[in-house]
Motif scaffolding. Structure first.
Motif, PDB file in Angstrom:
ATOM      1  N   VAL A 168       0.832  -1.208   0.000  1.00 22.05           N
ATOM      2  CA  VAL A 168       0.000   0.000   0.000  1.00 22.05           C
ATOM      3  C   VAL A 168       0.862   1.251   0.000  1.00 22.05           C
ATOM      4  O   VAL A 168       0.586   2.212  -0.713  1.00 22.05           O
ATOM      5  CB  VAL A 168      -0.958  -0.007   1.210  1.00 22.05           C
ATOM      6  N   ASP A 169       1.880   1.259   0.833  1.00 29.69           N
ATOM      7  CA  ASP A 169       2.795   2.397   0.893  1.00 29.69           C
ATOM      8  C   ASP A 169       4.226   1.894   0.675  1.00 29.69           C
ATOM      9  O   ASP A 169       4.881   1.441   1.610  1.00 29.69           O
ATOM     10  CB  ASP A 169       2.682   3.104   2.240  1.00 29.69           C
ATOM     11  N   PRO A 170       4.708   1.947  -0.568  1.00 32.15           N
ATOM     12  CA  PRO A 170       6.054   1.431  -0.893  1.00 32.15           C
ATOM     13  C   PRO A 170       7.178   2.118  -0.135  1.00 32.15           C
ATOM     14  O   PRO A 170       8.285   1.577  -0.046  1.00 32.15           O
ATOM     15  CB  PRO A 170       6.173   1.688  -2.398  1.00 32.15           C
ATOM     16  N   SER A 171       6.894   3.279   0.445  1.00 36.29           N
ATOM     17  CA  SER A 171       7.939   3.987   1.187  1.00 36.29           C
ATOM     18  C   SER A 171       8.298   3.264   2.485  1.00 36.29           C
ATOM     19  O   SER A 171       9.350   3.521   3.071  1.00 36.29           O
ATOM     20  CB  SER A 171       7.480   5.407   1.517  1.00 36.29           C
ATOM     21  N   GLY A 172       7.408   2.370   2.946  1.00 34.26           N
ATOM     22  CA  GLY A 172       7.653   1.663   4.193  1.00 34.26           C
ATOM     23  C   GLY A 172       7.279   2.443   5.429  1.00 34.26           C
ATOM     24  O   GLY A 172       7.605   2.039   6.551  1.00 34.26           O
ATOM     25  N   MET A 173       6.564   3.556   5.258  1.00 29.17           N
ATOM     26  CA  MET A 173       6.113   4.343   6.411  1.00 29.17           C
ATOM     27  C   MET A 173       5.056   3.567   7.195  1.00 29.17           C
ATOM     28  O   MET A 173       4.173   2.939   6.604  1.00 29.17           O
ATOM     29  CB  MET A 173       5.513   5.671   5.955  1.00 29.17           C
ATOM     30  N   PRO A 174       5.092   3.622   8.528  1.00 26.68           N
ATOM     31  CA  PRO A 174       4.004   3.046   9.314  1.00 26.68           C
ATOM     32  C   PRO A 174       2.690   3.745   8.967  1.00 26.68           C
ATOM     33  O   PRO A 174       2.687   4.923   8.592  1.00 26.68           O
ATOM     34  CB  PRO A 174       4.410   3.343  10.765  1.00 26.68           C
ATOM     35  N   SER A 175       1.582   3.025   9.079  1.00 27.95           N
ATOM     36  CA  SER A 175       0.282   3.570   8.671  1.00 27.95           C
ATOM     37  C   SER A 175      -0.065   4.881   9.375  1.00 27.95           C
ATOM     38  O   SER A 175      -0.732   5.743   8.804  1.00 27.95           O
ATOM     39  CB  SER A 175      -0.824   2.539   8.915  1.00 27.95           C
ATOM     40  N   SER A 176       0.401   5.065  10.607  1.00 27.08           N
ATOM     41  CA  SER A 176       0.117   6.293  11.346  1.00 27.08           C
ATOM     42  C   SER A 176       0.803   7.516  10.751  1.00 27.08           C
ATOM     43  O   SER A 176       0.426   8.655  11.047  1.00 27.08           O
ATOM     44  CB  SER A 176       0.538   6.133  12.809  1.00 27.08           C
ATOM     45  N   LEU A 177       1.796   7.292   9.916  1.00 28.69           N
ATOM     46  CA  LEU A 177       2.531   8.386   9.267  1.00 28.69           C
ATOM     47  C   LEU A 177       2.403   8.306   7.753  1.00 28.69           C
ATOM     48  O   LEU A 177       3.194   8.909   7.026  1.00 28.69           O
ATOM     49  CB  LEU A 177       4.015   8.339   9.652  1.00 28.69           C
ATOM     50  N   SER A 178       1.395   7.589   7.278  1.00 24.78           N
ATOM     51  CA  SER A 178       1.295   7.257   5.856  1.00 24.78           C
ATOM     52  C   SER A 178       0.094   7.908   5.179  1.00 24.78           C
ATOM     53  O   SER A 178      -1.049   7.582   5.477  1.00 24.78           O
ATOM     54  CB  SER A 178       1.208   5.734   5.697  1.00 24.78           C
ATOM     55  N   LYS A 179       0.371   8.788   4.229  1.00 26.35           N
ATOM     56  CA  LYS A 179      -0.697   9.420   3.466  1.00 26.35           C
ATOM     57  C   LYS A 179      -1.477   8.418   2.614  1.00 26.35           C
ATOM     58  O   LYS A 179      -2.710   8.497   2.528  1.00 26.35           O
ATOM     59  CB  LYS A 179      -0.135  10.545   2.593  1.00 26.35           C
ATOM     60  N   PRO A 180      -0.808   7.447   1.967  1.00 28.17           N
ATOM     61  CA  PRO A 180      -1.583   6.448   1.215  1.00 28.17           C
ATOM     62  C   PRO A 180      -2.619   5.719   2.083  1.00 28.17           C
ATOM     63  O   PRO A 180      -3.735   5.456   1.629  1.00 28.17           O
ATOM     64  CB  PRO A 180      -0.505   5.491   0.691  1.00 28.17           C
ATOM     65  N   TRP A 181      -2.259   5.397   3.329  1.00 27.48           N
ATOM     66  CA  TRP A 181      -3.215   4.712   4.196  1.00 27.48           C
ATOM     67  C   TRP A 181      -4.330   5.642   4.672  1.00 27.48           C
ATOM     68  O   TRP A 181      -5.505   5.291   4.644  1.00 27.48           O
ATOM     69  CB  TRP A 181      -2.500   4.116   5.405  1.00 27.48           C
ATOM     70  N   ILE A 182      -3.959   6.844   5.113  1.00 29.21           N
ATOM     71  CA  ILE A 182      -4.957   7.729   5.735  1.00 29.21           C
ATOM     72  C   ILE A 182      -5.791   8.466   4.696  1.00 29.21           C
ATOM     73  O   ILE A 182      -7.024   8.405   4.715  1.00 29.21           O
ATOM     74  CB  ILE A 182      -4.265   8.718   6.692  1.00 29.21           C
ATOM     75  N   GLU A 183      -5.135   9.160   3.790  1.00 31.61           N
ATOM     76  CA  GLU A 183      -5.882   9.960   2.820  1.00 31.61           C
ATOM     77  C   GLU A 183      -6.469   9.112   1.690  1.00 31.61           C
ATOM     78  O   GLU A 183      -7.611   9.324   1.276  1.00 31.61           O
ATOM     79  CB  GLU A 183      -4.981  11.052   2.234  1.00 31.61           C
ATOM     80  N   ASP A 184      -5.698   8.164   1.198  1.00 29.67           N
ATOM     81  CA  ASP A 184      -6.157   7.395   0.037  1.00 29.67           C
ATOM     82  C   ASP A 184      -7.113   6.267   0.422  1.00 29.67           C
ATOM     83  O   ASP A 184      -8.170   6.112  -0.203  1.00 29.67           O
ATOM     84  CB  ASP A 184      -4.958   6.818  -0.723  1.00 29.67           C
ATOM     85  N   VAL A 185      -6.765   5.498   1.449  1.00 29.71           N
ATOM     86  CA  VAL A 185      -7.615   4.355   1.817  1.00 29.71           C
ATOM     87  C   VAL A 185      -8.722   4.762   2.778  1.00 29.71           C
ATOM     88  O   VAL A 185      -9.914   4.598   2.483  1.00 29.71           O
ATOM     89  CB  VAL A 185      -6.769   3.209   2.427  1.00 29.71           C
ATOM     90  N   LEU A 186      -8.357   5.307   3.952  1.00 30.24           N
ATOM     91  CA  LEU A 186      -9.380   5.597   4.969  1.00 30.24           C
ATOM     92  C   LEU A 186     -10.342   6.689   4.527  1.00 30.24           C
ATOM     93  O   LEU A 186     -11.562   6.511   4.587  1.00 30.24           O
ATOM     94  CB  LEU A 186      -8.707   5.981   6.285  1.00 30.24           C
ATOM     95  N   ARG A 187      -9.821   7.799   4.071  1.00 34.70           N
ATOM     96  CA  ARG A 187     -10.712   8.899   3.669  1.00 34.70           C
ATOM     97  C   ARG A 187     -11.226   8.721   2.237  1.00 34.70           C
ATOM     98  O   ARG A 187     -12.412   8.926   1.975  1.00 34.70           O
ATOM     99  CB  ARG A 187      -9.985  10.231   3.815  1.00 34.70           C
ATOM    100  N   GLY A 188     -10.339   8.328   1.321  1.00 35.83           N
ATOM    101  CA  GLY A 188     -10.745   8.199  -0.078  1.00 35.83           C
ATOM    102  C   GLY A 188     -11.578   6.961  -0.351  1.00 35.83           C
ATOM    103  O   GLY A 188     -12.749   7.051  -0.721  1.00 35.83           O
ATOM    104  N   LYS A 189     -11.000   5.807  -0.154  1.00 33.16           N
ATOM    105  CA  LYS A 189     -11.672   4.549  -0.485  1.00 33.16           C
ATOM    106  C   LYS A 189     -12.848   4.243   0.436  1.00 33.16           C
ATOM    107  O   LYS A 189     -13.913   3.809  -0.012  1.00 33.16           O
ATOM    108  CB  LYS A 189     -10.645   3.416  -0.405  1.00 33.16           C
ATOM    109  N   LEU A 190     -12.674   4.496   1.745  1.00 36.14           N
ATOM    110  CA  LEU A 190     -13.723   4.152   2.704  1.00 36.14           C
ATOM    111  C   LEU A 190     -14.647   5.318   3.029  1.00 36.14           C
ATOM    112  O   LEU A 190     -15.713   5.119   3.616  1.00 36.14           O
ATOM    113  CB  LEU A 190     -13.096   3.616   3.997  1.00 36.14           C
ATOM    114  N   GLY A 191     -14.246   6.531   2.698  1.00 35.23           N
ATOM    115  CA  GLY A 191     -15.121   7.688   2.868  1.00 35.23           C
ATOM    116  C   GLY A 191     -15.246   8.205   4.287  1.00 35.23           C
ATOM    117  O   GLY A 191     -16.241   8.865   4.628  1.00 35.23           O
TER     118      GLY A 191
END
Length: 367
Positions: free
Chosen positions: A252-275
């Motif tokens: 999900v985040d190729p940079s290897g950032m933990p999800s708590s510091l990860s824009k792909p997880w928070i903005e793209d998945v949680l806010r974007g994909k899940l709304g």
């Protein structure tokens, strides 16, 4: 359908933010929730927190077991925290009170304990579980808290899991059923005037390590099915808080950032994909997964840029009275240098104030 209907019925519409002329300093302060040293209203650490809350320098406090001496002492501290707050900005007064082994209030302090999630699910349907969580939520509210970091919506898919399965913290391994139990927990807390937090996004149940100790890489174990409880609850109207875990998934985040510091997880998945439209809060940022690999400044800046609204510090590893001031100074310095970062603070503040406007309200709508 029942899940969506029930959740929508228990949620108040997001109130408009109070017309408060807040400084950037106070906006940044609302993004900070910290733990403290002390278990009585006259303790030095408690007095310092009251002053910070009064100035708008922090947005809330986090209790650990060490802060709980008795019901009387806890009630006095929580009353003091509430009375210190500026108008329209009640502090988040938070704790982890899941039931079972993960709790801050126990029978020794005079609190009526409940079983862990796995035990509740083994013996009760979701509807039957509601009564158990009504009692728990009413007790938490009576002691003066307004946020319970629950329910856990991790899936118990790894029986050897050190964080979830080991302590019976999950309702099961089926996402839809976990969401049914979680909805009852949420409804019970809302009826008592409490806010809740789903955790630990994006899913700690398949992990093979403990983020308290260090990096947890779920790249080879995590499956999209672990998002199912979030899908169910968010589509049903849930918009309190989601707590982000410190989990690495390079798919999900190729940079290897933990999800708590990860824009792909928070903005793209949680806010974007899940709304999700509510408040995003981190798990404790003093866990080994973060503290051992990032400086305080790196942690704060990466989290906010990733989309976090509330930064949670237990104040156990750092353990200093100035921690809130240090975090706020980092936020303000970056906001001064970067207009986009300032806009992120303003965006988070708006969500936080909207959520705080619901504190203490009984969220059950007339039938």
């Amino acid at each position: 359908m029942r899940l969506a209907t029930m959740l929508l019925a228990t949620l108040l519409p997001l109130a408009a933010s109070p017309a408060l002329a807040q400084s950037l300093e106070q906006m940044a302060g609302q993004m900070i929730v910290v733990g403290f040293v002390g278990n009585g209203v006259d303790d030095k650490g408690v007095a310092a927190l009251r002053a910070e809350i009064a100035a708008g320098d922090i947005g809330g406090v986090m209790y650990l077991k060490t802060n709980v001496a008795s019901r009387k002492a806890v009630e006095a501290m929580n009353t003091a925290f509430r009375e210190a707050a500026p108008a329209g900005l009640p502090p988040f007064i938070t704790l982890d009170q899941e039931g079972g082994l993960v709790e801050r209030l126990d029978s020794a302090a005079g609190f009526k304990e409940i079983p862990d999630a796995a035990s509740v699910a083994a013996k009760n349907t979701p509807a039957e579980a509601r009564g158990i969580y009504d009692g728990q939520a009413q007790g938490v509210a009576a002691w003066g808290f307004n946020v319970n970091f629950a329910p856990v919506v991790d899936l118990s898919v790894n029986p050897n899991n050190q964080v979830i399965a080991k302590y019976g913290r999950a309702f099961g391994k089926d996402g839809k059923l976990v969401a049914e139990y979680a909805a009852e927990v949420i409804a019970a807390h809302h009826a008592a005037g409490l806010l809740t937090s789903l955790k630990h996004f994006p899913g700690h149940g398949s992990s093979t390590a403990d983020s308290h100790e260090g990096f947890v890489d779920i790249t080879k174990t995590w499956k999209d099915s672990e998002l199912e409880p979030y899908r169910e609850l968010i589509s049903g109207g849930y918009d309190d808080m989601v707590m982000i875990g410190h989990l690495i998934d390079t798919n999900v985040d190729p940079s290897g950032m933990p999800s708590s510091l990860s824009k792909p997880w928070i903005e793209d998945v949680l806010r974007g994909k899940l709304g999700f439209k509510g408040v995003v809060i981190t798990d404790d940022l003093e866990m080994g997964a973060i503290r051992d690999h990032f400086s305080l400044k790196e942690t704060v800046l990466n989290a906010v840029r990733a989309g976090v609204d509330v930064l949670l510090f237990s104040n156990t590893a750092y353990q200093r009275a100035t921690l809130g001031d240090e975090v706020r100074a980092i936020l303000l310095a970056e906001a001064e240098a970067d207009p986009a970062f300032k806009a992120r603070i303003e965006e988070s503040f708006a969500r936080i104030v909207a959520l705080k406007s619901r504190i203490g309200a009984e969220n059950v709508q007339p039938q």
